[in-house]
Design a protein around this motif. Structure first.
Motif, short mmCIF file in Angstrom:
data_model
loop_
_atom_site.label_atom_id
_atom_site.label_comp_id
_atom_site.label_asym_id
_atom_site.label_seq_id
_atom_site.Cartn_x
_atom_site.Cartn_y
_atom_site.Cartn_z
N VAL A 198 -12.34 4.16 4.23
CA VAL A 198 -10.98 4.38 3.70
C VAL A 198 -11.06 5.33 2.51
O VAL A 198 -11.87 5.14 1.61
CB VAL A 198 -10.34 3.05 3.27
CG1 VAL A 198 -8.96 3.31 2.63
CG2 VAL A 198 -10.19 2.12 4.46
N ARG A 250 2.28 4.67 -1.66
CA ARG A 250 1.75 5.67 -2.59
C ARG A 250 2.54 5.69 -3.90
O ARG A 250 3.73 5.64 -3.93
CB ARG A 250 1.82 7.05 -1.94
CG ARG A 250 1.24 8.18 -2.84
CD ARG A 250 1.21 9.47 -2.08
NE ARG A 250 0.41 9.34 -0.89
CZ ARG A 250 -0.91 9.44 -0.86
NH1 ARG A 250 -1.57 9.65 -1.96
NH2 ARG A 250 -1.57 9.31 0.28
N LEU A 300 -6.20 6.32 -0.87
CA LEU A 300 -5.54 5.21 -0.19
C LEU A 300 -5.91 3.88 -0.85
O LEU A 300 -5.08 2.98 -0.96
CB LEU A 300 -5.93 5.19 1.29
CG LEU A 300 -5.42 6.37 2.13
CD1 LEU A 300 -5.90 6.25 3.57
CD2 LEU A 300 -3.89 6.44 2.07
N LYS A 301 -7.16 3.76 -1.28
CA LYS A 301 -7.56 2.53 -1.97
C LYS A 301 -6.83 2.41 -3.31
O LYS A 301 -6.45 1.31 -3.71
CB LYS A 301 -9.07 2.51 -2.17
CG LYS A 301 -9.84 2.22 -0.89
CD LYS A 301 -11.30 1.92 -1.15
CE LYS A 301 -11.98 1.57 0.18
NZ LYS A 301 -13.42 1.26 0.00
N TYR A 334 0.83 -1.20 0.00
CA TYR A 334 0.00 0.00 0.00
C TYR A 334 0.87 1.27 0.00
O TYR A 334 0.69 2.17 0.79
CB TYR A 334 -0.92 0.03 1.23
CG TYR A 334 -1.83 -1.14 1.33
CD1 TYR A 334 -2.16 -1.89 0.20
CD2 TYR A 334 -2.36 -1.52 2.56
CE1 TYR A 334 -3.00 -2.96 0.30
CE2 TYR A 334 -3.20 -2.60 2.66
CZ TYR A 334 -3.51 -3.32 1.53
OH TYR A 334 -4.36 -4.40 1.63
N ASP A 369 -3.89 3.53 -3.88
CA ASP A 369 -2.54 3.10 -3.53
C ASP A 369 -2.50 1.58 -3.33
O ASP A 369 -1.60 0.89 -3.80
CB ASP A 369 -2.08 3.79 -2.25
CG ASP A 369 -1.81 5.26 -2.45
OD1 ASP A 369 -1.67 5.68 -3.60
OD2 ASP A 369 -1.75 6.00 -1.44
#
Length: 218
Positions: free
Chosen positions: A88, A7, A92-93, A5, A95
């Motif tokens: 979330v 970036r 972020l998802k 996860y 990523d």
């Protein structure tokens, strides 16, 4: 997969370009006709994916990607929870999906689909989209998805008889893709679906009808 996860700024910046292929406002006019109709939000995404994969001769590659993703979600509870959690944030998802896509070696079309789902807050439909795409692929191969549910497990001879009966519903070179399951609540008999056809021959269904008739006569 949780450790992937990390970036990826470049991928995130290109998201709007990647998702354009799945935009219902621009892509529908160019969609390849699906072998069978699919419905709902999941049908919209799966049809767009099928069309794009068909044009790129990547139907089987994308199908394999989606199976790998489902396997990863089943084997990694943290990854699954991460994707399914509506709290979330989208970036972020993205990523998480970027990392998973790199790790699993996904085709660009598969990645585009996943980013489009994340961008539109539709990741919760992922399983439904995979199932819908599977239906399209089965139809593409001339397979008809069938299910047979019985009150108890069937022996080989009984299965052979049912397979013969199911063939009577098929056309031309179609092949039956039968899944077998057991549900003791049926009491007896069976429930069969062949494509969009459905037949309930279970004892529980008959008992329910008799009960309703008795209540109506009382």
């Amino acid at each position: 997969l949780i450790h992937f996860y990390k970036r990826d700024r470049i991928m995130a910046r290109n998201l709007s370009i990647l998702t354009r292929q799945f935009s219902t406002s621009t892509a529908n006019r160019a969609l390849v006709k699906t072998p069978v109709p699919v419905y709902g939000i999941e049908g919209r995404y799966s049809a767009a994916l099928f069309s794009a994969a068909n044009k790129k001769s990547a139907l089987e590659t994308v199908e394999a990607d989606l199976k790998k993703l489902q396997g990863a979600m089943k084997s990694d509870a943290r990854f699954n929870q991460f994707l399914m959690d509506p709290t979330v944030k989208t970036n972020l998802k993205i990523d998480g999906l970027t990392g998973a896509s790199k790790k699993l070696g996904f085709n660009d079309l598969t990645k585009n689909l996943l980013f489009a789902l994340a961008e539109n807050n539709r990741v919760g439909y992922l399983d439904a989209v995979v199932s819908s795409y599977g239906t399209l692929m089965a139809a593409h191969r001339g397979e008809v998805v069938c299910s047979v549910t019985t009150a108890k497990a069937l022996d080989a001879n009984m299965k052979k008889e049912i397979e013969g009966a199911v063939k009577g519903f098929l056309k031309g070179n179609e092949k039956a893709l039968i899944s077998w399951s057991v549900d003791a609540s049926l009491v007896g008999g069976m429930v069969i679906s062949v494509g969009d056809k459905f037949c309930d021959m279970s004892m529980s269904s008959k008992l329910k009808k008799y009960s309703e008739l008795i209540k109506g006569a009382a």
